[in-house]
Design a protein around this motif. Sequence first.
Motif, PDB file in Angstrom:
ATOM      1  N   GLU A  40       1.718  -3.234  48.876  1.00  0.00           N
ATOM      2  CA  GLU A  40       2.031  -3.221  47.448  1.00  0.00           C
ATOM      3  C   GLU A  40       1.103  -2.283  46.687  1.00  0.00           C
ATOM      4  O   GLU A  40       1.540  -1.553  45.793  1.00  0.00           O
ATOM      5  CB  GLU A  40       1.952  -4.633  46.876  1.00  0.00           C
ATOM      6  N   SER A  44       2.158   0.986  44.540  1.00  0.00           N
ATOM      7  CA  SER A  44       1.757   1.124  43.136  1.00  0.00           C
ATOM      8  C   SER A  44       1.128   2.492  42.898  1.00  0.00           C
ATOM      9  O   SER A  44       1.426   3.154  41.898  1.00  0.00           O
ATOM     10  CB  SER A  44       0.768   0.027  42.746  1.00  0.00           C
ATOM     11  N   ARG A  45       0.257   2.925  43.823  1.00  0.00           N
ATOM     12  CA  ARG A  45      -0.351   4.250  43.694  1.00  0.00           C
ATOM     13  C   ARG A  45       0.713   5.345  43.756  1.00  0.00           C
ATOM     14  O   ARG A  45       0.688   6.297  42.974  1.00  0.00           O
ATOM     15  CB  ARG A  45      -1.398   4.472  44.792  1.00  0.00           C
ATOM     16  N   GLU A  48       2.659   5.481  40.479  1.00  0.00           N
ATOM     17  CA  GLU A  48       1.865   6.100  39.418  1.00  0.00           C
ATOM     18  C   GLU A  48       1.777   7.612  39.611  1.00  0.00           C
ATOM     19  O   GLU A  48       1.875   8.380  38.646  1.00  0.00           O
ATOM     20  CB  GLU A  48       0.466   5.485  39.352  1.00  0.00           C
ATOM     21  N   GLU A  88      11.545  -1.744  36.569  1.00  0.00           N
ATOM     22  CA  GLU A  88      10.188  -1.510  37.061  1.00  0.00           C
ATOM     23  C   GLU A  88       9.632  -0.197  36.506  1.00  0.00           C
ATOM     24  O   GLU A  88       8.484  -0.126  36.083  1.00  0.00           O
ATOM     25  CB  GLU A  88      10.176  -1.472  38.591  1.00  0.00           C
ATOM     26  N   ARG A  92       6.312  -0.031  34.004  1.00  0.00           N
ATOM     27  CA  ARG A  92       5.118   0.748  34.311  1.00  0.00           C
ATOM     28  C   ARG A  92       4.829   1.779  33.222  1.00  0.00           C
ATOM     29  O   ARG A  92       3.675   2.052  32.918  1.00  0.00           O
ATOM     30  CB  ARG A  92       5.259   1.416  35.666  1.00  0.00           C
TER      31      ARG A  92
END
Length: 96
Positions: A40, A44-45, A48, A88, A92
Amino acid sequence: MAESLIELEQQARALPPHDRARLAEVLLESLQGPPLSDVEAAWSREIEERITAYDRGDLQAFSAENVFAEAGAVSGETARFVAPAREEFCRRRLLR
């Protein structure tokens, strides 16, 4: 089984129940991939980095509807993941 493996199994069976349980847990964990939290965190990285690249104009974008429609056409499934993907992405962007 190899002789040493048989001996190891006999030694493990002689352990108290709580030690056998801990040994079983450790052995099972050694067979699994990275913990889900690591996966996860990596996603996420990645998300981003992709958002940053998009914001800089370094990334060509395609609408989620088109991507999932094409994937659905190839796989024969409906594009049922469009809304969660869009949600999502928006979440973010708002958290930045």
